[in-house]
Write a protein that holds these residues in place. Sequence first.
Motif, mmCIF file in Angstrom:
data_model
loop_
_atom_site.group_PDB
_atom_site.id
_atom_site.type_symbol
_atom_site.label_atom_id
_atom_site.label_comp_id
_atom_site.label_asym_id
_atom_site.label_seq_id
_atom_site.Cartn_x
_atom_site.Cartn_y
_atom_site.Cartn_z
ATOM 1 N N LYS A 1 19.439 42.298 3.473
ATOM 2 C CA LYS A 1 20.717 42.911 3.098
ATOM 3 C C LYS A 1 21.613 43.106 4.315
ATOM 4 O O LYS A 1 22.821 42.983 4.232
ATOM 5 N N SER A 2 20.995 43.431 5.442
ATOM 6 C CA SER A 2 21.761 43.737 6.648
ATOM 7 C C SER A 2 22.113 42.512 7.490
ATOM 8 O O SER A 2 22.835 42.629 8.468
ATOM 9 N N GLY A 3 21.591 41.341 7.133
ATOM 10 C CA GLY A 3 21.887 40.138 7.903
ATOM 11 C C GLY A 3 20.702 39.194 7.925
ATOM 12 O O GLY A 3 19.812 39.274 7.077
ATOM 13 N N THR B 1 11.260 43.120 1.135
ATOM 14 C CA THR B 1 12.678 43.468 1.193
ATOM 15 C C THR B 1 13.591 42.276 1.468
ATOM 16 O O THR B 1 14.810 42.419 1.429
#
Length: 77
Positions: free
Chosen positions: A39-41, A60
């Motif tokens: 999600k963050s990269g 995740t």
Amino acid sequence: MSQIATENNVDELEPVYTLTALDRCDSCGAQAYVRVTMKSGELLFCAHHGAEFKEKLSATALHWHDESDRLVESSRN
């Protein structure tokens, strides 16, 4: 009235991206063969670190792109 036939190809929705020698492992700096989309990269890993972190990150990760089979192909030539 003319009909225009269109073909929807699912593969065209995701861009084809091959890791190159310029892509480096975020852990050790070796050539990256694994790209993990979070999600963050994105995270890039060599085959060794990709295998080491796969169990931990797979829960995740949004996408796991593994090209480590290229190592086997190049050793056969």
